[in-house]
Design an enzyme around this catalytic site. Sequence first.
Site, short mmCIF file in Angstrom:
data_model
loop_
_atom_site.label_atom_id
_atom_site.label_comp_id
_atom_site.label_asym_id
_atom_site.label_seq_id
_atom_site.Cartn_x
_atom_site.Cartn_y
_atom_site.Cartn_z
N MET A 125 10.16 20.80 3.57
CA MET A 125 10.34 19.57 2.61
C MET A 125 11.73 18.88 2.85
O MET A 125 12.09 17.72 3.25
CB MET A 125 10.56 19.97 1.24
CG MET A 125 10.58 18.77 0.29
SD MET A 125 10.72 19.39 -1.35
CE MET A 125 8.95 20.00 -1.58
N LYS A 170 12.22 -7.58 1.42
CA LYS A 170 11.33 -6.79 0.54
C LYS A 170 11.48 -5.41 0.94
O LYS A 170 12.07 -5.04 2.26
CB LYS A 170 9.91 -7.05 0.66
CG LYS A 170 9.29 -6.98 2.09
CD LYS A 170 8.15 -7.96 2.28
CE LYS A 170 7.31 -7.66 3.61
NZ LYS A 170 6.13 -8.50 3.63
N TYR A 217 6.79 27.85 8.23
CA TYR A 217 5.82 27.91 7.14
C TYR A 217 4.40 28.17 7.86
O TYR A 217 4.27 27.36 8.92
CB TYR A 217 5.58 26.90 6.39
CG TYR A 217 6.45 26.78 5.09
CD1 TYR A 217 6.39 27.92 4.22
CD2 TYR A 217 7.41 25.63 4.80
CE1 TYR A 217 7.29 27.75 3.15
CE2 TYR A 217 8.28 25.63 3.96
CZ TYR A 217 8.20 26.76 2.84
OH TYR A 217 8.97 26.65 1.87
N ARG A 234 -5.70 -11.03 0.81
CA ARG A 234 -5.09 -10.14 0.09
C ARG A 234 -4.65 -10.94 -0.97
O ARG A 234 -5.64 -11.01 -1.87
CB ARG A 234 -3.54 -9.91 0.93
CG ARG A 234 -2.71 -8.80 0.43
CD ARG A 234 -1.71 -8.25 1.46
NE ARG A 234 -0.64 -9.22 1.69
CZ ARG A 234 0.35 -9.16 2.71
NH1 ARG A 234 0.57 -7.81 2.99
NH2 ARG A 234 1.31 -10.01 2.71
C1 LIG Z 1 6.10 -9.01 4.81
C2 LIG Z 1 5.85 -10.54 5.02
C3 LIG Z 1 6.34 -11.28 6.22
C4 LIG Z 1 7.02 -10.95 7.04
O1 LIG Z 1 6.22 -10.16 8.08
P1 LIG Z 1 6.93 -9.45 9.52
O2 LIG Z 1 5.63 -9.34 10.31
O3 LIG Z 1 7.56 -8.57 9.02
O4 LIG Z 1 7.85 -10.81 10.07
C5 LIG Z 1 5.99 -12.76 6.00
N1 LIG Z 1 5.03 -13.18 4.92
C6 LIG Z 1 4.56 -12.17 4.19
C7 LIG Z 1 3.73 -13.06 2.92
C8 LIG Z 1 4.90 -11.13 3.85
O5 LIG Z 1 4.55 -10.38 3.04
#
Ligand SMILES: *Cc1c(COP(=O)(O)O)cnc(C)c1O
Length: 810
Positions: A757, A483, A708, A581
């Site tokens: 920037m 992801k 800046y 969550r």
């Molecule tokens: C991102 C995520 C993981 C991985 O977590 P890490 O700490 O990066 O290993 C596992 N399960 C879910 C549902 C996640 O969103």
Amino acid sequence: MYTLASILSSISYKRKNIFNSEMQIISLAYDSRKIRSGGESLFFALENIRDGHDFIADAYSKGVRSFVVSRENIDISDFTGANFIWVENVLGTLQALVKQHRQMYTNPLIGITGSNGKTVVKEWLTELLLPEKKVYQSPKSYNSQLGVALSLWNLTEDYDYALIEAGISRPGEMQLLEDMIKPTIGIFTNIGTAHSSGFVSKEEKIEEKLKLFKEVDVIIYSSKYTIKSFISAGVKSFTFGEQDDDDVKVLSVEQNQLGQTDLRLSFLDKEQLFVLPFNDKASIENSLICLSTLLFLGYSLAELAKRVFKVKPVEMRLNLNKGKNNCSVIDDSYSNDIASLQVALDFLYQQQQHSKKTLILSEMEGLNDKLKVKLKDLLQEQKLDRVILVGDRLAYLKESLTGEVSLYSATEELVDQLSHIDFFDESILIKGSRSYHLEDVSRLLVAKSHETVLEINLNALVHNLQQYRKLLAPGVKTMAMVKAFSYGSGSFEVANLLQFNKVDYLTVAFADEGAELREHGINLPIMVLSPDEQTFESLLSHRLEPEIYNLRILNAFVRFLRSKGIIDFPIHLKIDTGMHRLGFLPEEVQDLGTVLLKSKEISVKSVLSHLAASGNRKHDVFTQEQIDVYKQVTQKLKDILHYDFIEHVANTSAIVDWKSAHMDMVRLGIGLYGIDTGKGKLSLEPVGQLKTTITQIKELKAGETVGYERNATLKRDSRIATIKIGYADGYDRRFGNGTGLMSVNGNIVRTVGNICMDMCMLDVTDITAREEDEVVVYPDLNKAAEAIGTIPYELLVNVSTRVKRMYFYG
Ligand SMILES: *Cc1c(COP(=O)(O)O)cnc(C)c1O
């Protein structure tokens, strides 16, 4: 050349079933994924992380007809016309065969070991020897038990020197390597802390490494390493350093104004100044090793002084770049020999994003008749769509290769014609000897970019994957989290590698990330963490499997599938056991079950939950409760559904700290990218390195201000470097005014003034730095994150997409 019969006569085996003993054997194979056409390969069913016996059928389907195996009950009737040899120990047999093969080579064989610098020393020595010598070197970092065996296999008697690297990670390994390599000259590069986890002490490590050299004539090393007491009796030492009895004396090492190093040496009562084109300690030490070795081999100081300038801190690695016209360009133009060509071709075939494959290949050093045949055989095994040859001595290949083949006499000629050749939507491997400078070709094919890059070390990624896999019981699956652009490191480039290394599942956050992977040839099942109604079409058309987290999304998805007449679509159920969550709360499970039972449109592939604090001992009781709740919920779901699904809760830190939570599958995220959440329990390698360059340096007086808002007033006369990275690239403004530390030429420096920037400024008063020098933005990612009160995850994913990702291997 070997036939099966000649191989049988040099190994011992338990029994055999031979169909044709006159079969020619040219290459050794052990990984069925890497075989393109295996007619002349001998396949060794090694038991590694995976068992090679499970891949016999795959190898057979790719043409392999000869197998060395240890498993007794193989149904050979499935493999018509194949030869089988049963042995006790498959790797041992491979090593025994290679040991025999090595004996026909009688010229000096230089073994190289030590903690760091082995590959650099090997490459530089080759470079220094090449003008008049034929040099064989083991490819890239093929220095393990298997790697050494494979590299020795390609050694033939017509080389003047062979350079073989040997690496070990635990006691006992070196003896086996020594037995195969039998070096005649030893180079001990240095002793450091790398890979020390397998050893109880530094002494044990030295002793083990020196086993490689128990029968050499001489060992070449720096006298600052006190290894003498570990050297076998009868073996000579040839040392360099500052001591009186050193063979090569280092008289002085000084940095000159150009940032180069003036090195003064004396040898046999002569003195010589060498100017080295770098000034970092490691490169200086590596050059000293190379110079001493050549002096030992009989070169004069004066002769070496002429050559040493050619040795540059070169790109010795294979790079994968985004090319123009949607091409992928693999640049491996540093060296060219059969073995490293093989490695590069393997990498080419890992690229799934384009089906078309092109090879641009220059002549090799020392191309004699034997090598010509080997090269032809190797290329005939490939399924290349196009081959572009550089160098007239490769003309003989034109007749023997199918597909489109063209020949250019010189690199310049190819460069001139390049704009007339169509490159479109293909993977291009550029492989050439240094003297052919094919990097000129690569430069023209690669899309030009802004000079801040995130370099991704693909080897490190695989290494990290193995580290975590080692912790898993057999049968536990691995889901790799890709992801957020693989935590900032790239999409299909990373996914390709994970697919090749047989992870079981990939996970993305959104459907479009998954769609991009599918469009680049990724076939693994892909789970989508946050699906929404707008993307259902895309889920379906790209075979993406949604994580379903409440009844609203479940009902909507079922309705959607029903409208399409689809049944049994795989979904994943997310249970909220305390993270709060996404997910069904335990009390919602009964209702969930009711909907599931009447919805034949879907099929539950897995049930997951996410642990909120598995890396924190303070919350162990809570984590255990999460696991318990999860188990109750899955039991309930099993009772309702009456079928099996995959159970998984463990993220990176739970893989290390919560073995009881591994269940059927683990979800590996941040650890894959080299961030150690386990506080040193694993030896991970950093994957991403954010680099930029110095645009301008200026000398400013005390009292002047920088940047800046005039936030920084200089307290002394200073040299200030402006570099090409700013907050738009993801370099947080909070790193301004001295909070951010970067590394320039191996020295740590601080930011000055506010971050802009697209740029920011560094104080380089105390170090050697020149315009266009490289800057490492996060020399220590953990510390950097801590300095601004965040976590490494955020720094990684914040590297803006405008920063080019560059992939390398080796
Ligand atoms: C991102 C995520 C993981 C991985 O977590 P890490 O700490 O990066 O290993 C596992 N399960 C879910 C549902 C996640 O969103």
